[in-house]
Design an enzyme around this catalytic site. Structure first.
Site, PDB file in Angstrom:
ATOM      1  N   TYR A   1      -6.872   9.867 -13.085  1.00 19.20           N
ATOM      2  CA  TYR A   1      -7.855   8.880 -12.095  1.00 19.20           C
ATOM      3  C   TYR A   1      -8.944   8.118 -13.029  1.00 19.20           C
ATOM      4  O   TYR A   1      -9.133   6.793 -13.192  1.00 19.20           O
ATOM      5  CB  TYR A   1      -8.284   9.514 -10.960  1.00 19.20           C
TER       6      TYR A   1
HETATM    7  P1  NDP Z   1      -7.394   4.320   1.177  1.00 18.62           P
HETATM    8  O1  NDP Z   1      -6.339   5.666   0.820  1.00 18.62           O
HETATM    9  O2  NDP Z   1      -7.934   4.412   2.522  1.00 18.62           O
HETATM   10  O3  NDP Z   1      -6.619   2.907   0.639  1.00 18.62           O
HETATM   11  C1  NDP Z   1      -5.953   3.039  -0.505  1.00 18.62           C
HETATM   12  C2  NDP Z   1      -5.221   1.634  -0.112  1.00 18.62           C
HETATM   13  O4  NDP Z   1      -4.545   1.465  -1.261  1.00 18.62           O
HETATM   14  C3  NDP Z   1      -4.385   1.807   1.198  1.00 18.62           C
HETATM   15  O5  NDP Z   1      -4.478   0.539   1.752  1.00 18.62           O
HETATM   16  C4  NDP Z   1      -2.875   1.901   0.579  1.00 18.62           C
HETATM   17  O6  NDP Z   1      -1.925   1.359   1.402  1.00 18.62           O
HETATM   18  C5  NDP Z   1      -3.028   1.125  -0.770  1.00 18.62           C
HETATM   19  N1  NDP Z   1      -2.075   1.542  -1.674  1.00 18.62           N
HETATM   20  C6  NDP Z   1      -1.862   2.712  -2.396  1.00 18.62           C
HETATM   21  N2  NDP Z   1      -0.939   2.510  -3.249  1.00 18.62           N
HETATM   22  C7  NDP Z   1      -0.183   1.185  -3.164  1.00 18.62           C
HETATM   23  C8  NDP Z   1       0.766   0.785  -3.426  1.00 18.62           C
HETATM   24  N3  NDP Z   1       1.405   1.311  -4.645  1.00 18.62           N
HETATM   25  N4  NDP Z   1       1.077  -0.647  -3.241  1.00 18.62           N
HETATM   26  C9  NDP Z   1       0.346  -1.305  -2.326  1.00 18.62           C
HETATM   27  N5  NDP Z   1      -0.648  -0.666  -1.627  1.00 18.62           N
HETATM   28  C10 NDP Z   1      -0.928   0.722  -2.172  1.00 18.62           C
HETATM   29  O7  NDP Z   1      -8.591   4.504  -0.019  1.00 18.62           O
HETATM   30  P2  NDP Z   1      -9.820   3.698  -0.462  1.00 18.62           P
HETATM   31  O8  NDP Z   1     -10.087   2.716   0.463  1.00 18.62           O
HETATM   32  O9  NDP Z   1     -10.729   4.581  -0.673  1.00 18.62           O
HETATM   33  O10 NDP Z   1      -9.303   3.142  -1.745  1.00 18.62           O
HETATM   34  C11 NDP Z   1      -9.530   1.812  -2.039  1.00 18.62           C
HETATM   35  C12 NDP Z   1      -9.576   1.587  -3.637  1.00 18.62           C
HETATM   36  O11 NDP Z   1     -11.134   2.205  -3.886  1.00 18.62           O
HETATM   37  C13 NDP Z   1      -8.823   2.335  -4.522  1.00 18.62           C
HETATM   38  O12 NDP Z   1      -8.583   1.753  -5.479  1.00 18.62           O
HETATM   39  C14 NDP Z   1      -9.519   3.727  -4.890  1.00 18.62           C
HETATM   40  O13 NDP Z   1      -9.349   4.145  -5.826  1.00 18.62           O
HETATM   41  C15 NDP Z   1     -11.114   2.965  -5.080  1.00 18.62           C
HETATM   42  N6  NDP Z   1     -12.261   3.898  -4.830  1.00 18.62           N
HETATM   43  C16 NDP Z   1     -12.446   4.687  -3.689  1.00 18.62           C
HETATM   44  C17 NDP Z   1     -13.464   5.647  -3.666  1.00 18.62           C
HETATM   45  C18 NDP Z   1     -13.567   6.343  -2.340  1.00 18.62           C
HETATM   46  O14 NDP Z   1     -14.546   7.241  -2.730  1.00 18.62           O
HETATM   47  N7  NDP Z   1     -13.109   6.081  -1.469  1.00 18.62           N
HETATM   48  C19 NDP Z   1     -14.421   5.614  -4.722  1.00 18.62           C
HETATM   49  C20 NDP Z   1     -13.945   4.752  -5.867  1.00 18.62           C
HETATM   50  C21 NDP Z   1     -13.021   3.948  -5.799  1.00 18.62           C
HETATM   51  P3  NDP Z   1      -0.447   1.838   1.782  1.00 18.62           P
HETATM   52  O15 NDP Z   1      -0.482   3.357   1.711  1.00 18.62           O
HETATM   53  O16 NDP Z   1      -0.185   1.255   3.204  1.00 18.62           O
HETATM   54  O17 NDP Z   1       0.279   1.060   0.804  1.00 18.62           O
END
Ligand code: NDP
Length: 257
Positions: free
Chosen positions: A161
């Site tokens: 990550y």
């Molecule tokens: P969530 O798990 O709520 O959201 C992740 C989103 O990414 C979902 O909408 C999921 O949708 C989508 N996703 C994952 N893989 C794919 C794929 N292969 N194709 C299309 N969509 C995809 O987590 P967060 O909102 O926290 O995460 C959002 C971003 O923020 C990420 O990049 C995460 O690494 C980053 N982040 C989050 C932190 C936190 O503490 N929450 C801290 C730092 C960074 P679906 O499953 O429907 O495809």
């Protein structure tokens, strides 16, 4: 923490990946509230449809495309759809991402490394290439990628990550350097721990970790997804007109200590 509408993104068309939950879903609501026509992209259709219904019910312009950021054809379809549906692509928030871990580097399965790098790095790569192609045809645009505090500093037992989110910053700077003269700005947000599905699961499985993180953060709390979305909306807007290649931590000060 509801903010007032200011028209920050009035008249813009924005693509938001990872919009079915967490930060991306919050961004869909913030961008729409600020006047953008939004195209939501992720794999889970039910969640996307429900958010789009809500936004349309509130009088906003919104649509969704189901797809996987790892698949270039899916991303190309989403970008084409935005242009066909709303006439252009002015902004993109490449936010889809994924992280599991809590396993020491030498014990981690190669498949975990591959999956995280595929989603977080190749996903952003795929998005950048398609979005930039269209933005060049339409005279420019603004792109924001979601990195993480894990893109700025290392945290233990999360090597893939951390690697992937450092790479997102590299891609952000490389693209910013290459396309600044052609009217395309590319920036990144680096969220600290933010309330989302991914993090809720992590907190559930690791009692005490939330409090431990608060102790390491000058603003000792977990961020709400809207707080990250607000930063992305500003970076996407013309109000950030001379900001490119920047990485904006939205982390309550976590990375200054
Ligand atoms: P969530 O798990 O709520 O959201 C992740 C989103 O990414 C979902 O909408 C999921 O949708 C989508 N996703 C994952 N893989 C794919 C794929 N292969 N194709 C299309 N969509 C995809 O987590 P967060 O909102 O926290 O995460 C959002 C971003 O923020 C990420 O990049 C995460 O690494 C980053 N982040 C989050 C932190 C936190 O503490 N929450 C801290 C730092 C960074 P679906 O499953 O429907 O495809």
């Amino acid at each position: 923490m509801t903010q007032q509408q200011t028209g920050l993104l009035s008249g813009k068309v924005a693509l938001i990946t990872g919009a079915s939950s967490g930060i991306g879903a919050a961004a869909a609501r913030v961008f729409a509230r600020e006047g953008a026509s939004v195209v939501l992209f992720a794999r889970r259709e039910k969640e996307l449809a429900s958010i789009v219904d809500e936004l349309k019910g509130d009088g906003h312009k919104a649509a969704y495309v189901v797809g996987d950021v790892v698949q270039p054809d899916d991303v190309a379809r989403a970008v084409r759809f935005a242009v066909e549906q709303f006439g252009a692509l002015h902004a993109a928030f490449n936010n889809a991402g994924y992280g599991v871990g809590r396993t020491p580097l030498h014990l981690m399965d190669d498949s975990v490394y591959d999956q995280i790098m595929d989603t977080n790095v190749r996903g952003v790569w795929n998005c950048l290439r398609q979005e930039i192609t269209v933005m060049l045809e339409h005279g420019g645009g603004s792109i924001v990628n979601t990195s993480s505090v894990g893109g700025l500093v290392a945290t233990p037992v999360a090597a893939p990550y951390v690697t992937s989110k450092h790479a997102v910053i590299g891609l952000t700077k490389a693209a910013a350097a290459e396309y600044g003269s052609q009217g395309i700005r590319v920036n990144a947000v680096a969220p600290g721990t933010t309330r989302s599905e991914m993090v809720a699961q992590w907190f559930d499985q690791n009692p005490g970790v939330e409090e431990m993180l608060h102790q390491l953060t000058p603003q000792p709390r977990t961020a709400e997804p809207e707080e990250i979305a607000e930063a992305a909306a500003w970076l996407c807007s013309d109000r950030a007109s001379f900001v490119t290649g920047a990485v904006l931590p939205v982390d309550g000060g976590f990375t200054i200590l």
